[in-house]
Design an enzyme around this catalytic site. Structure first.
Site, PDB file in Angstrom:
ATOM      1  N   HIS A 225       0.878  -1.185   0.000  1.00 48.59           N
ATOM      2  CA  HIS A 225       0.000   0.000   0.000  1.00 48.59           C
ATOM      3  C   HIS A 225       0.912   1.231   0.000  1.00 48.59           C
ATOM      4  O   HIS A 225       1.766   1.361  -0.872  1.00 48.59           O
ATOM      5  CB  HIS A 225      -0.923  -0.112   1.218  1.00 48.59           C
ATOM      6  CG  HIS A 225      -2.054   0.864   1.294  1.00 48.59           C
ATOM      7  ND1 HIS A 225      -2.474   1.633   0.241  1.00 48.59           N
ATOM      8  CD2 HIS A 225      -2.877   1.206   2.337  1.00 48.59           C
ATOM      9  CE1 HIS A 225      -3.503   2.387   0.618  1.00 48.59           C
ATOM     10  NE2 HIS A 225      -3.758   2.157   1.895  1.00 48.59           N
ATOM     11  N   HIS A 264      -2.331  -2.142  -9.565  1.00 48.78           N
ATOM     12  CA  HIS A 264      -3.345  -1.607  -8.655  1.00 48.78           C
ATOM     13  C   HIS A 264      -4.561  -2.503  -8.693  1.00 48.78           C
ATOM     14  O   HIS A 264      -4.914  -3.026  -9.756  1.00 48.78           O
ATOM     15  CB  HIS A 264      -3.733  -0.177  -9.075  1.00 48.78           C
ATOM     16  CG  HIS A 264      -4.392   0.584  -7.988  1.00 48.78           C
ATOM     17  ND1 HIS A 264      -5.738   0.500  -7.745  1.00 48.78           N
ATOM     18  CD2 HIS A 264      -3.871   1.412  -7.046  1.00 48.78           C
ATOM     19  CE1 HIS A 264      -6.024   1.265  -6.705  1.00 48.78           C
ATOM     20  NE2 HIS A 264      -4.927   1.824  -6.257  1.00 48.78           N
ATOM     21  N   ASP A 315       2.457   5.689  -6.340  1.00 48.94           N
ATOM     22  CA  ASP A 315       3.711   5.602  -5.592  1.00 48.94           C
ATOM     23  C   ASP A 315       4.943   5.619  -6.480  1.00 48.94           C
ATOM     24  O   ASP A 315       6.056   5.737  -5.978  1.00 48.94           O
ATOM     25  CB  ASP A 315       3.727   4.311  -4.751  1.00 48.94           C
ATOM     26  CG  ASP A 315       2.746   4.392  -3.605  1.00 48.94           C
ATOM     27  OD1 ASP A 315       2.602   5.486  -3.045  1.00 48.94           O
ATOM     28  OD2 ASP A 315       2.116   3.371  -3.279  1.00 48.94           O
TER      29      ASP A 315
END
Ligand code: ACO
Length: 379
Positions: A225, A264, A315
């Site tokens: 995450h 994702h 990210d």
């Protein structure tokens, strides 16, 4: 009773209804309150996004001024809590900032009279304090572990600019402050992600706001995450040069390892937040070693895995942006938390208006009606 189909990791299972954010994973679109993320990133501020999420409406000018003043006035944390942060680093100099953030937020509950109140107004007031104080805590964590004195907040600065100021004692340029502001806007909310869901599960038991947010921090810390942003930069360091990209990725994929910053659960297209962060990373660090390696990683990953719906996620480029601002790698995930705390609080406030405790079920795969074997007879 009808049997519900099992979905590992609750993939595709709706957990709640919300008007806060919507992800169109197929087309790579994200909306807060129905407004595309690109609009927020271009025109808004983190303060306005936080208000909009908590109140589920765009603020008027007066409402935003009052909210902004409340955020500014809540930035300080008690001296004992500052001491706690510094003492933690005396005992454990390598403590990860996410762990210290988690413990510090937990401690703040004892100093908050609203924490024992059940009404939503009290929880709203706590939300303002949490959103306001996350940057303070993270800045003090960074100063403490570097053996530097804390720098008190500067009330003339906005949320993002003040955070950068508290890290270094230097007022950021307008551009640097705007870059951090946009990064926080992009991280503010994202549907029923793991950390938001964790916070909601805790809140749904009618536990307190601090416990729910501490749970969110714990979930965000994981490398699958929010912890991925830190791993991305460490991976780029490990790759070391553009020439090593293909062999590094081939080697990782052949060992079934995940490439951090890609993939994702919901997006099967390019994450719109990554697109915005990539263009900022390009502005800030075009021709820098990391940026060039990252672009090569992206190109090669697209060749190898885009057919599977694997694209860069938020990210992948965020760390490069923070790195270009001179921020330490292990502060990347805490910065994600500084942005996401608004979403956690907003989802809790929304859910508690019509609460129902989360209680899914597990599918029992063991045997039944087995005898209890006394300990002396066990082998
Ligand atoms: N690198 C290589 N292969 C990948 C990656 C990746 N980053 N992500 C997914 N895959 C592959 C899987 O190996 C799997 O392949 P298979 O079908 O051949 O077995 C397929 O794509 C599906 O992947 P899952 O892991 O089942 O997808 P899931 O929805 O469970 O996981 C997750 C999503 C956790 C984000 C995953 O893509 C991942 O681990 N990415 C790397 C970590 C990361 O960047 N996390 C941040 C996500 S964004 C956020 O949370 C803020």
């Amino acid at each position: 009773m009808t049997e519900v189909k099992f979905s590992k990791g609750l993939e595709g299972v709706p957990a709640t209804e919300t008007v806060l954010s919507y992800i169109n994973g197929k087309e790579g679109k994200l909306y807060y309150l129905g407004i595309p993320i690109e609009e927020w990133a271009e025109h808004s501020t983190y303060e306005e996004v936080a208000f909009a999420l908590l109140k589920r409406k765009l603020p008027t000018k007066d409402e935003l001024e009052i909210f902004d003043a409340a955020l500014k006035n809540s930035r300080e944390i008690p001296d004992d809590v500052i001491d706690f942060i510094y003492d933690t680093y005396d005992i454990s100099p390598d403590a990860h900032p996410m762990s210290v953030l988690r413990s510090t937020v937990s401690l703040l509950e004892s100093y908050d009279d609203d924490a024992k109140k059940d009404d939503l107004q009290a929880k709203f007031r706590i939300s303002i304090r949490l959103i306001s104080r996350f940057p303070t805590i993270v800045a003090y964590i960074d100063r403490a572990r570097k053996g530097l004195d804390p720098i008190p907040p500067d009330h003339s600065l906005g949320h993002a600019a003040n955070f950068l100021y508290m890290l270094t004692g230097k007022r950021p340029s307008d551009y640097e402050a705007r870059v951090m502001d946009v990064a926080l806007i992009l991280h503010a909310d994202h549907g029923m992600n793991a950390s938001t869901f964790t916070s909601l599960v805790i809140a749904s038991t009618l536990s307190d706001m601090y416990s729910a947010i501490v749970g969110g921090i714990g979930a965000l810390k994981g490398p699958l995450h929010g912890g991925a942003n830190e791993r991305v930069l460490r991976m780029l360091e490990e790759i070391g040069s553009e020439g090593n990209v293909e062999s590094y990725i081939d080697n990782a994929l052949s060992q079934k390892k995940k490439i951090f910053g890609f993939g994702h659960r919901v997006y099967k297209a390019y994450d719109p937040r990554a697109r915005i962060l990539k263009s900022i990373a390009e502005e800030l660090s075009k021709n820098s070693k990391y940026y060039n390696i990252a672009v090569k990683v992206e190109d090669y990953m697209m060749k190898k895995l885009s057919h599977k719906g694997i694209f860069p996620n938020v990210d992948f480029y965020s760390g490069m942006v923070y790195n270009a601002l001179g921020i330490s790698t292990d502060l990347f995930t805490p910065i994600f938390a500084i942005g996401r705390v608004a979403g956690w609080c907003a989802h809790i406030l929304e859910y508690l208006e019509d609460n129902r405790i989360f209680r899914p079920k597990s599918i029992y795969k063991g045997e039944l009606d087995k005898p209890y074997v006394p300990i002396e007879q066990r082998k």
